[in-house]
Design an enzyme around this catalytic site. Structure first.
Site, PDB file in Angstrom:
ATOM      1  N   ASN A   9     -25.672  21.637 -75.397  1.00 28.67           N
ATOM      2  CA  ASN A   9     -24.756  22.687 -75.977  1.00 28.67           C
ATOM      3  C   ASN A   9     -23.464  21.848 -76.358  1.00 28.67           C
ATOM      4  O   ASN A   9     -22.687  21.666 -75.601  1.00 28.67           O
ATOM      5  CB  ASN A   9     -24.374  23.788 -75.212  1.00 28.67           C
ATOM      6  N   LYS A  11     -21.296  22.828 -78.256  1.00 29.37           N
ATOM      7  CA  LYS A  11     -20.004  23.500 -79.058  1.00 29.37           C
ATOM      8  C   LYS A  11     -19.285  23.100 -79.913  1.00 29.37           C
ATOM      9  O   LYS A  11     -19.855  22.562 -80.913  1.00 29.37           O
ATOM     10  CB  LYS A  11     -19.274  23.574 -77.571  1.00 29.37           C
ATOM     11  N   HIS A  95     -23.477  33.341 -75.550  1.00 24.92           N
ATOM     12  CA  HIS A  95     -22.944  32.427 -74.549  1.00 24.92           C
ATOM     13  C   HIS A  95     -21.817  33.075 -74.226  1.00 24.92           C
ATOM     14  O   HIS A  95     -21.103  33.751 -75.010  1.00 24.92           O
ATOM     15  CB  HIS A  95     -22.699  31.251 -75.542  1.00 24.92           C
ATOM     16  N   GLU A  97     -18.726  32.105 -74.181  1.00 22.91           N
ATOM     17  CA  GLU A  97     -17.623  31.767 -74.899  1.00 22.91           C
ATOM     18  C   GLU A  97     -17.614  32.644 -76.168  1.00 22.91           C
ATOM     19  O   GLU A  97     -16.519  33.246 -76.373  1.00 22.91           O
ATOM     20  CB  GLU A  97     -17.731  30.376 -75.199  1.00 22.91           C
ATOM     21  N   GLU A 167     -25.572  31.530 -66.788  1.00 18.13           N
ATOM     22  CA  GLU A 167     -24.368  30.766 -66.869  1.00 18.13           C
ATOM     23  C   GLU A 167     -23.290  31.427 -66.104  1.00 18.13           C
ATOM     24  O   GLU A 167     -22.645  32.346 -67.017  1.00 18.13           O
ATOM     25  CB  GLU A 167     -24.109  30.398 -68.214  1.00 18.13           C
ATOM     26  N   GLY A 173     -17.348  24.609 -67.712  1.00 10.67           N
ATOM     27  CA  GLY A 173     -16.337  23.769 -68.262  1.00 10.67           C
ATOM     28  C   GLY A 173     -15.266  23.769 -67.140  1.00 10.67           C
ATOM     29  O   GLY A 173     -14.236  23.129 -67.070  1.00 10.67           O
ATOM     30  N   SER A 213     -21.235  23.286 -65.658  1.00 13.51           N
ATOM     31  CA  SER A 213     -20.946  22.138 -64.997  1.00 13.51           C
ATOM     32  C   SER A 213     -21.919  21.248 -64.694  1.00 13.51           C
ATOM     33  O   SER A 213     -21.770  20.429 -63.622  1.00 13.51           O
ATOM     34  CB  SER A 213     -19.592  22.297 -64.048  1.00 13.51           C
TER      35      SER A 213
END
Ligand code: PGA
Length: 258
Positions: A9, A11, A95, A97, A167, A173, A213
C-alpha cells in the site's frame, strides 16, 4: 492453506515514473516469487501506467480507495467502474486512514463493498481497533461489528473473493507491530465471524492478512502463524529491495536458482 498474499500500500507516495520504475524492477524478479500472490496499490494517478507496466505479469493491481456512489456529481471521487477501467483487479476498502482521517463509517464502507463486488473487483476489506479500544478490551466486539456491518447484503459467493486485512490502528506507521500471537488471535475470530455470516459451517476459507509496521524483520514470525495468510505493507513496501525481502520471506524454501 492459502497462497501467501503480499500487498504493497503505497498511500500518497510515488509519481507515475517512480511507480513504473518500481513495477519494472518487481517484474524482473517475478520468477523468484511465483508461489506468492503479490499486489501493489499505487495512488490513483499512477494506476493506468502501472497497469500497462504490469501487462504480462501475474502481479495484481489495487486502488487504495473508491467512491460509495456509482457515478454522478461527486467532485473528487473515483468510482469502482473507473478503477476497473484503469486496470485494477483489487481495491482497498475501509483503510484505517480513511476511517479515521476522512470519517468513513461502516455504512459507507458497506456501500463501497457492495459496489466493488458488483463491478467484479476483489476488495481488500480493512478492519482494526484503536489503542483505546484495545485497552478497554473492546477489540473482539469492535472487529465483529466492523465485519457484520461491513458485509450487510454481501452474498456468500461474493465473500469467497474477499480478502480481509486486520490492521490494528495503533500498529500502523508507528513501528509497533502486533505480536504474531496478538494478530493470530484476532485473525481466528475474523475467520469464524465471516464463516458465521456466510452461513457456511466447516473450515473458514476467507484469507486474512495482517498490516501494521510489517518489515523484513517481522514477516517471518507473522507468517508462521496458522491464520495469518499474508501482509499489507505500507512504509516497508516503498523501497523495492525491502519489499522483495518481505515477499521472499523463507526464500530458502524456493527451488535453487530461482
Ligand atoms: P505501515 O502501513 O506498514 O506503514 O504500518 C500499513 C498500512 O497502513 O496498510
Amino acid at each position: 492453506m492459502h497462497t501467501p498474499i503480499i500487498a504493497a500500500n503505497w498511500k500518497m507516495h510515488k509519481t507515475v515514473s517512480e511507480a513504473v520504475d518500481f513495477i519494472s524492477g518487481l517484474k524482473k524478479e517475478e520468477a523468484t516469487f511465483s508461489d506468492r500472490r503479490v499486489i501493489v496499490a499505487p495512488p490513483f494517478t499512477a494506476l493506468r501506467p502501472a497497469a500497462d507496466a504490469l501487462s504480462g505479469s501475474s502481479i495484481g493491481l489495487a486502488a487504495q480507495n473508491m467512491s460509495y456512489a456509482e457515478s454522478g456529481a461527486f467532485t473528487g471521487e473515483v468510482s469502482a467502474g473507473m478503477i476497473t477501467d484503469a486496470g485494477c483487479t483489487y481495491v482497498i476498502i475501509g483503510h484505517s486512514e480513511r476511517r479515521h482521517l476522512f470519517g468513513e463509517t461502516n455504512e459507507q464502507i458497506n456501500k463501497k463493498l457492495v459496489l466493488a463486488f458488483k463491478e467484479g473487483l476483489k476488495p481488500i476489506f480493512c478492519i482494526g481497533e484503536t489503542l483505546q479500544e484495545r485497552e478497554a478490551d473492546e477489540t473482539i466486539s469492535l472487529i465483529r461489528q466492523q465485519i457484520t456491518e461491513g458485509l450487510i447484503n454481501i452474498s456468500a459467493g461474493d465473500i469467497d473473493s474477499l480478502i480481509i486485512a486486520y490492521e490494528p490502528v495503533w500498529a500502523i506507521g508507528t513501528g509497533r507491530t502486533a505480536t504474531p500471537e496478538q494478530a493470530e488471535e484476532v485473525h481466528r475470530v475474523i475467520k469464524e465471524t465471516v464463516q458465521e455470516i456466510s452461513d457456511k459451517g466447516g473450515t473458514p476459507t476467507v484469507p486474512v492478512i495482517y498490516g501494521g509496521s510489517v518489515n523484513e524483520q517481522t514477516i517471518e514470525s507473522l507468517m508462521n502463524q496458522d491464520n495469518i495468510d499474508g501482509v499489507l505493507v505500507g512504509g516497508a513496501s516503498l523501497k523495492l529491495e525491502s519489499f522483495l525481502n518481505i515477499i521472499r520471506f523463507r526464500a530458502s524454501v524456493l527451488p535453487e536458482g530461482e
